[in-house]
Design an enzyme around this catalytic site. Structure first.
Site, PDB file in Angstrom:
ATOM      1  N   ALA A  19       0.843  -1.195   0.000  1.00 45.92           N
ATOM      2  CA  ALA A  19       0.000   0.000   0.000  1.00 45.92           C
ATOM      3  C   ALA A  19       0.878   1.245   0.000  1.00 45.92           C
ATOM      4  CB  ALA A  19      -0.897  -0.014   1.233  1.00 45.92           C
ATOM      5  N   GLN A  71      -5.525  -6.756  -5.523  1.00 48.27           N
ATOM      6  CA  GLN A  71      -5.820  -7.264  -4.181  1.00 48.27           C
ATOM      7  C   GLN A  71      -6.983  -6.519  -3.533  1.00 48.27           C
ATOM      8  OE1 GLN A  71      -3.510  -6.584  -0.419  1.00 48.27           O
ATOM      9  NE2 GLN A  71      -3.015  -8.745  -0.672  1.00 48.27           N
ATOM     10  N   CYS A 101      -3.078  -8.689   6.186  1.00 46.01           N
ATOM     11  CA  CYS A 101      -2.709  -7.381   6.748  1.00 46.01           C
ATOM     12  C   CYS A 101      -3.060  -7.330   8.232  1.00 46.01           C
ATOM     13  CB  CYS A 101      -3.417  -6.258   5.996  1.00 46.01           C
ATOM     14  SG  CYS A 101      -2.953  -4.647   6.653  1.00 46.01           S
ATOM     15  N   LYS A 140      -3.839 -14.158  -0.022  1.00 47.78           N
ATOM     16  CA  LYS A 140      -2.546 -13.902   0.640  1.00 47.78           C
ATOM     17  C   LYS A 140      -2.766 -13.950   2.146  1.00 47.78           C
ATOM     18  CE  LYS A 140       1.375 -10.651   0.698  1.00 47.78           C
ATOM     19  NZ  LYS A 140       1.300  -9.844   1.919  1.00 47.78           N
ATOM     20  N   GLY A 223       8.991  -7.968  -1.331  1.00 43.74           N
ATOM     21  CA  GLY A 223       8.379  -6.696  -0.957  1.00 43.74           C
ATOM     22  C   GLY A 223       9.420  -5.648  -0.636  1.00 43.74           C
TER      23      GLY A 223
HETATM   24  C1  FMN Z   1       4.889  -0.388   2.822  1.00 45.36           C
HETATM   25  C2  FMN Z   1       4.239  -1.742   2.835  1.00 45.36           C
HETATM   26  C3  FMN Z   1       2.924  -1.870   2.428  1.00 45.36           C
HETATM   27  C4  FMN Z   1       2.304  -3.129   2.409  1.00 45.36           C
HETATM   28  N1  FMN Z   1       1.028  -3.235   1.942  1.00 45.36           N
HETATM   29  C5  FMN Z   1       0.454  -4.468   1.800  1.00 45.36           C
HETATM   30  C6  FMN Z   1      -0.820  -4.618   1.182  1.00 45.36           C
HETATM   31  O1  FMN Z   1      -1.452  -3.653   0.736  1.00 45.36           O
HETATM   32  N2  FMN Z   1      -1.320  -5.880   1.091  1.00 45.36           N
HETATM   33  C7  FMN Z   1      -0.646  -6.984   1.556  1.00 45.36           C
HETATM   34  O2  FMN Z   1      -1.137  -8.107   1.431  1.00 45.36           O
HETATM   35  N3  FMN Z   1       0.572  -6.863   2.123  1.00 45.36           N
HETATM   36  C8  FMN Z   1       1.137  -5.649   2.241  1.00 45.36           C
HETATM   37  N4  FMN Z   1       2.401  -5.533   2.758  1.00 45.36           N
HETATM   38  C9  FMN Z   1       3.138  -6.753   3.130  1.00 45.36           C
HETATM   39  C10 FMN Z   1       4.011  -7.233   1.960  1.00 45.36           C
HETATM   40  O3  FMN Z   1       3.222  -7.575   0.851  1.00 45.36           O
HETATM   41  C11 FMN Z   1       4.852  -8.461   2.370  1.00 45.36           C
HETATM   42  O4  FMN Z   1       3.984  -9.494   2.727  1.00 45.36           O
HETATM   43  C12 FMN Z   1       5.777  -8.171   3.547  1.00 45.36           C
HETATM   44  O5  FMN Z   1       6.454  -6.936   3.386  1.00 45.36           O
HETATM   45  C13 FMN Z   1       6.808  -9.299   3.724  1.00 45.36           C
HETATM   46  O6  FMN Z   1       7.596  -9.448   2.570  1.00 45.36           O
HETATM   47  P1  FMN Z   1       9.107  -8.853   2.472  1.00 45.36           P
HETATM   48  O7  FMN Z   1       9.899  -9.446   3.600  1.00 45.36           O
HETATM   49  O8  FMN Z   1       9.594  -9.296   1.121  1.00 45.36           O
HETATM   50  O9  FMN Z   1       8.989  -7.369   2.607  1.00 45.36           O
HETATM   51  C14 FMN Z   1       3.015  -4.285   2.826  1.00 45.36           C
HETATM   52  C15 FMN Z   1       4.341  -4.139   3.256  1.00 45.36           C
HETATM   53  C16 FMN Z   1       4.954  -2.900   3.262  1.00 45.36           C
HETATM   54  C17 FMN Z   1       6.386  -2.789   3.711  1.00 45.36           C
END
Ligand code: FMN
Length: 315
Positions: A19, A71, A101, A140, A223
């Site tokens: 987001a 999503q 989330c 997810k 992410g």
């Molecule tokens: C700034 C930010 C916004 C995120 N927004 C969402 C979102 O809108 N929907 C979602 O399912 N996960 C969201 N996440 C979680 C990520 O999709 C991901 O699951 C999480 O960061 C773990 O992965 P990573 O270790 O590769 O960052 C967000 C994470 C971050 C850092």
């Protein structure tokens, strides 16, 4: 052939939904660098019915942005199904359901990761969306709400007709703290027949390879490691295909990538000062002079001033 439902994917690399970050421009550039699938920012399914203009902004897409998983979050079967139809009409190739989330904004509406404590409701919601649209539906999740129940949820999700499941291997209670427990991804993969997208703490091509090998997951979702570092997708492709390890990206490369992203932001009409500030700060992370640069970023009051700083004085 790699596929989610009937959607073909060119590789195993997936850009995570984030987001405030993964808007159309960010997704387009992530694809240039090699992401095989990208997820939109989360879109409020209930909001589809009272603030359609805002939702259209959250989920703008175009031909360059394919395949795209849009999503949705929500906790009502009827609005989720109706919202799913609408985002498919707006161009979604896949509808993804947010059950991961941990934020209060969602959990107070019984949505997001809160759903993981209600497996029966998960089944009802997924079935409702699956029967509403012709495109693949994915879900997810996290490892669980306050304790791990990802395997149970994955079984429910598969039985309800979902075409894939993403597992962020932390409970909601952990938020972003502690290490992701990839063992949970492995157990889910052993339990279900649908493709599994592993997620959590992949910050390098080597870690991406390790996640695929250690858990058996079909796809790797990245992410935070892509923030200011869209190169990670190209680095993964090079590493998977040729074993080449990219050590670091130069200041010039980062500046070019930032400006390239910014050009796309402008071309799709999504070029806000706050976004350029955010990306400029991320792209300068770890560079000599980065701190001074970020301080200067904070003083710029217009897009033109900030652009000039990035072009003429990037770190
Ligand atoms: C700034 C930010 C916004 C995120 N927004 C969402 C979102 O809108 N929907 C979602 O399912 N996960 C969201 N996440 C979680 C990520 O999709 C991901 O699951 C999480 O960061 C773990 O992965 P990573 O270790 O590769 O960052 C967000 C994470 C971050 C850092």
């Amino acid at each position: 052939m790699l596929k989610i439902g009937n959607v073909k994917l060119k590789n195993r690399l997936v850009l995570a939904p984030m987001a405030g970050v993964t808007n159309l421009a960010f997704r387009i550039v992530a694809r240039w660098y090699g992401a095989g699938l990208a997820f939109s920012e989360m879109v409020d399914a209930d909001g589809m019915f009272y603030d359609i203009q805002r939702r259209k902004k959250e989920f703008a897409t175009n031909a360059e942005d394919a395949p795209i998983a849009c999503q949705l979050f929500g906790a009502r079967a009827d609005t989720l199904a109706e919202a799913a139809k609408r985002v498919v009409d707006m161009g979604a190739d896949i509808v993804d359901m947010n059950m991961g989330c941990p934020s209060f904004k969602l959990s107070r509406k019984n949505a997001g990761a809160k759903l993981l404590s209600q497996p029966e409701l998960v089944g009802v919601l997924v079935r409702s969306v699956v029967s509403a649209v012709d495109v693949p539906v994915t879900v997810k999740i996290r490892s669980g709400w306050d304790s791990v129940n990802a395997v149970e949820i994955a079984r429910v999700v598969e039985a309800a007709g979902a075409s894939a499941i993403t597992v962020h291997a932390r409970t909601a209670k952990m938020m972003y703290g502690g290490a992701a427990d990839w063992e949970v991804i492995k157990r889910v993969k052993e339990e279900v027949g649908i493709p599994v997208i592993g997620n959590g703490d992949v910050a390098s091509p080597l870690r991406a390879r390790e996640m695929l090998d250690e858990t058996g997951c079909d796809f790797v979702m990245i992410g935070r490691a892509a923030l200011g570092n869209l190169f990670i997708f190209r680095d993964c492709v090079e590493f998977f295909e040729k074993g080449t390890v990219m050590v670091e990206h130069t200041k010039e490369e980062r500046q070019r990538a930032l400006l390239e992203l910014w050009e796309v932001c402008k071309s799709v009409g999504d070029a806000r000062l706050s976004d350029l500030r955010m990306h400029a700060c991320w792209f300068s992370k770890g560079l000599t002079g980065g701190r001074r640069f970020r301080e200067e970023v904070g003083t710029k009051k217009t897009v033109a001033e900030l652009e000039e700083l990035v072009v003429e004085n990037f770190c």
